[in-house]
Motif scaffolding. Structure first.
Motif, PDB file in Angstrom:
ATOM      1  N   LYS A 107       0.845  -1.190   0.000  1.00 39.25           N
ATOM      2  CA  LYS A 107       0.000   0.000   0.000  1.00 39.25           C
ATOM      3  C   LYS A 107       0.879   1.238   0.000  1.00 39.25           C
ATOM      4  CE  LYS A 107      -3.928  -2.151   2.340  1.00 39.25           C
ATOM      5  NZ  LYS A 107      -4.833  -2.132   3.528  1.00 39.25           N
ATOM      6  N   THR A 115      -4.707   5.552   0.182  1.00 41.37           N
ATOM      7  CA  THR A 115      -3.624   4.709  -0.329  1.00 41.37           C
ATOM      8  C   THR A 115      -4.087   3.995  -1.600  1.00 41.37           C
ATOM      9  OG1 THR A 115      -4.308   2.778   0.975  1.00 41.37           O
ATOM     10  CG2 THR A 115      -2.715   4.290   1.998  1.00 41.37           C
ATOM     11  N   TYR A 116      -3.128   3.483  -2.335  1.00 41.69           N
ATOM     12  CA  TYR A 116      -3.401   2.616  -3.470  1.00 41.69           C
ATOM     13  C   TYR A 116      -2.381   1.494  -3.446  1.00 41.69           C
ATOM     14  CZ  TYR A 116       0.601   4.735  -5.858  1.00 41.69           C
ATOM     15  OH  TYR A 116       1.864   5.155  -6.188  1.00 41.69           O
ATOM     16  N   GLU A 117      -2.608   0.430  -4.228  1.00 41.85           N
ATOM     17  CA  GLU A 117      -1.698  -0.714  -4.226  1.00 41.85           C
ATOM     18  C   GLU A 117      -0.856  -0.741  -5.498  1.00 41.85           C
ATOM     19  OE1 GLU A 117      -4.025  -4.238  -3.556  1.00 41.85           O
ATOM     20  OE2 GLU A 117      -4.013  -3.937  -1.386  1.00 41.85           O
ATOM     21  N   ASN A 147       3.943  -0.545   5.826  1.00 40.52           N
ATOM     22  CA  ASN A 147       3.650  -1.921   5.418  1.00 40.52           C
ATOM     23  C   ASN A 147       4.375  -2.965   6.262  1.00 40.52           C
ATOM     24  OD1 ASN A 147       2.046  -2.005   2.589  1.00 40.52           O
ATOM     25  ND2 ASN A 147       3.337  -0.174   2.658  1.00 40.52           N
TER      26      ASN A 147
END
Length: 450
Positions: A107, A115-117, A147
């Motif tokens: 993330k 957030t984005y992955e 993370n």
């Protein structure tokens, strides 16, 4: 990747320079260490206070980033090729290097919240193109902490040119190549048609900077986990070479290479403190990889990435980066494959002793056996061989329990598979003379044989 070598070896060269030039303590304010210098009274150097001040005995975590930057790219931080985190514990005088697969999905904070992955190797470029206020390294450190729960104290960035300069500055290195590696399409420039085929045969190979870089980077018929293993072999080969040098004699050259080869927030005054630690932890350095706790996945867009088993990852991080004992990671019945422990060290009963130890860690006794080496030869290096489609994750778990370097976990060659025979155990642990396995303390009742 090899920036960890700078911390554990080239830093020692700078300490020698400090001594030779009789640098005054006043030049090194803050967070001192005290040590005798050439028979003189204690002097002050920056880094760690060894007199017992626990406030300055905190663990030091260093983010090490290898980037795919070429001369034409200028100073821009480009694609991240390698991600390692070194952790140094001044109290126990030990250190570990943890490799993070570059394709692992994590993330990442968005610029304006949320957030984005994406892959863990993307934050450096994203931070530059999107103009994150904390900058590329700041964003990468934030990603690591969010993370993995690891707070980064310092960073070191090294590119391909710096990598080669360090290796060549040491006069090349000798790497033990366990299995053949071949890439007919390897290209240092990655320009169309600019191929420089690379072929590495099993055995000890002398490598200069360019060949060591190629061995570390090759992806043909390989995966991210295999690359981490090769990179860690190169790390340990470089440390071995640096330890064999007369550091005082070579200090000016090594330090010049260090300064021009890397980008770091470790200041010159802090290097001597790390150098003292370097001399204390070199014999207690281990390498681990998060590769065994990932699995391949193809996204809807067709990208090949890795998904993490985050429970297992956090347990591994706890074991490596804290003083707490990590909960025992007992294999599930599905991964309790047969394991043959082979005594290549020539010590009576050693294989049986290690099998007892594995049983005490929770491995099924019915799946363990002990015996002599399949090739009837003594072994100087401890290794774990996997045969056929045996679980690599189980092999890495066993390596973690036994203290065998992840770089020494590999697939058996065709010749070895033939020697092992059709009825071989899927996992073969070879005990070498490089480790004292007799110190392992099983809690179960010893068996016989081996």
């Amino acid at each position: 990747m090899l920036a960890i070598v700078l911390l554990f070896t080239l830093a020692s060269a700078y300490l020698s320079l400090v001594v030779v030039t009789k640098a005054e303590a006043l030049l090194f304010p803050g967070n001192p260490i005290r040590l005798p210098v050439l028979g003189q009274a204690s002097r002050v150097l920056p880094g760690i206070d060894l007199s017992g001040d626990t406030s300055s005995q905190a663990r030091i975590n260093v983010l090490i980033v290898g980037i795919d930057r070429r001369p034409s790219d200028g100073p821009t931080l480009t694609r991240t090729d390698t991600i390692e985190i070194a952790t140094i514990d001044p109290r126990t005088k030990s250190a570990s290097i943890m490799g993070i697969p570059r394709d692992l999905i994590v993330k990442i904070p968005m610029l304006h919240g949320g957030t984005y992955e994406d892959r863990v190797n993307t934050p450096l470029v994203v931070a530059q193109t999107e103009h994150y206020p904390q900058g590329p390294i700041g964003l990468m450190e934030e990603v690591i902490q969010n993370n993995f729960g690891i707070k980064i104290d310092h960073y070191v960035v090294i590119d391909f040119s710096g990598f080669q300069k360090i290796i060549d500055g040491l006069g090349g290195i000798d790497v033990n190549v366990p299995t053949e590696v071949y890439d007919p399409y390897y290209s240092a420039s990655e320009l169309p048609g600019d191929y420089n085929p690379q072929h590495f045969y099993p055995g000890v190979q002398h490598m200069n900077g360019a060949t060591a870089l190629a061995y570390s980077r090759i992806r043909f018929s390989s995966d991210d986990l295999d690359r981490i293993q090769r990179q860690q072999r190169v790390i340990f080969a470089t440390i071995a070479k640096a330890k064999s040098l007369n550091v005082l004699k070579n200090a000016p050259t090594l330090w010049a290479n260090y300064q021009s080869a890397v980008q770091t927030d470790i200041s010159d005054p802090q290097i001597p403190g790390l150098a003292l630690l370097a001399s204390q932890v070199q014999s207690r350095l281990q390498a681990v990889s998060l590769g065994p706790y990932t699995q391949p996945y193809t996204t809807a867009q067709g990208a090949d990435v890795l998904l993490g088993n985050w429970d297992a990852i956090h347990k591994e991080v706890q074991a490596v980066f804290t003083d707490q004992q990590a909960p025992a990671q007992t294999p599930t019945p599905a991964t309790n494959v047969r394991v043959e422990v082979e005594n290549g060290a020539g010590i009576n009963g050693l294989a049986a002793h290690v099998a007892d130890y594995l049983e005490s860690k929770g491995y099924a006794r019915a799946e363990l056996s002990a015996g002599n080496p399949f090739d009837k030869q003594p072994h100087a290096t401890s290794e774990i061989l996997t045969v056929g489609s045996a679980s690599q994750q189980t092999a890495y778990l066993l390596a973690n329990w036994l203290g065998i370097a992840p770089a020494n976990v590999r697939k058996a060659t065709a010749s070895e598979t033939t020697q092992l025979g059709a009825g071989s155990a899927p996992i073969v642990v070879i005990l070498g003379t490089d480790q004292d396995f007799s110190k392992l303390a099983p809690t179960g009742t010893p068996s016989s044989g081996g």
